[in-house]
Enzyme design. Sequence first.
Site, PDB file in Angstrom:
ATOM      1  N   GLU A 116       1.235  -1.063  -0.077  1.00 41.37           N
ATOM      2  CA  GLU A 116      -0.056  -0.104   0.093  1.00 41.37           C
ATOM      3  C   GLU A 116       0.984   1.073  -0.409  1.00 41.37           C
ATOM      4  O   GLU A 116       0.662   2.404  -0.838  1.00 41.37           O
ATOM      5  CB  GLU A 116      -0.982  -0.390   1.656  1.00 41.37           C
ATOM      6  CG  GLU A 116      -1.813  -0.913   1.241  1.00 41.37           C
ATOM      7  CD  GLU A 116      -3.007  -1.211   2.520  1.00 41.37           C
ATOM      8  OE1 GLU A 116      -3.860  -1.436   1.651  1.00 41.37           O
ATOM      9  OE2 GLU A 116      -1.872  -0.750   3.688  1.00 41.37           O
ATOM     10  N   GLU A 136      -4.115 -10.017   2.800  1.00 41.85           N
ATOM     11  CA  GLU A 136      -5.288  -9.941   4.285  1.00 41.85           C
ATOM     12  C   GLU A 136      -6.150 -10.641   4.088  1.00 41.85           C
ATOM     13  O   GLU A 136      -6.916 -10.888   4.988  1.00 41.85           O
ATOM     14  CB  GLU A 136      -5.451  -8.435   3.766  1.00 41.85           C
ATOM     15  CG  GLU A 136      -4.176  -7.381   4.353  1.00 41.85           C
ATOM     16  CD  GLU A 136      -3.853  -7.048   3.447  1.00 41.85           C
ATOM     17  OE1 GLU A 136      -2.717  -6.098   3.287  1.00 41.85           O
ATOM     18  OE2 GLU A 136      -3.980  -7.472   2.079  1.00 41.85           O
TER      19      GLU A 136
END
Length: 260
Positions: A116, A136
């Site tokens: 990210e 995730e």
Amino acid sequence: MTTATEELLQERHGEVIVLTLNRPDARNALTGSLIRSIGEALLAAESDTDTRAIVLTASGDRAFCAGMDLRAFAEGGDVGSGSDPATEAYYRLTRGETPIPVIAAVNGAATGGGLELLLGCDLIIACREARFGLPEAKRGLFPGGGGTNIGTRIPLGAALEMTMTGEFVSAQRGYDLGLVNAVVDATELVATALDYARRVGACAPLSLAACKELVRLAVTDPTKVAERLPHWQSVVFTSQDAIEGATAFMQKRDPLWKGR
């Protein structure tokens, strides 16, 4: 010139600042203090007219960044949730809103929040051993820190595959998808990123800021481009640098940018 905190190293190469995440034993995972150190370095660079670009890399050869420090999170530690200026500057970077060009030099695995962070960088240079993943979903979560925006950098099908399987892609696969701009040997990684940074930084600062915002908006919010385009046309085309660019071209010399 090199300066350092425990978790972040800073080195100046002319008009380029190299920021190095320096927690190799923890796979350069993000703590609140590291996030603030990065933010403070960004704020300093933004206020320094001699800084034209930033290279972001990391120590060690295992990982660029493993995302949030899960040990600190599990123990209730500071993981960068504050609203101070430095923390806000860091999150502006993750959204691609840092006005100075940022080139990433990826020395290893970029996982979760580490990837990210990369998505906020403008260009990504990777060593051949680098890997990229958003795992995730395998942990009952989803990439909530901006990872779901990966579809703005790679094709939709590939973005869904990465987020829904949680599996890693190699540096070469990242290059083939358009996530990575260049794949090089580890020994050439920082030098290549510095070369990109210098070539980008040789362009006019206002022009670069306009390009960063408008090109990203064209992907994420096309309707807003029509709102922001007149602003940047007014700012850039009436600037001293616009005159300097034309003058330098006619005089066959390098332009001397003022950023205004």
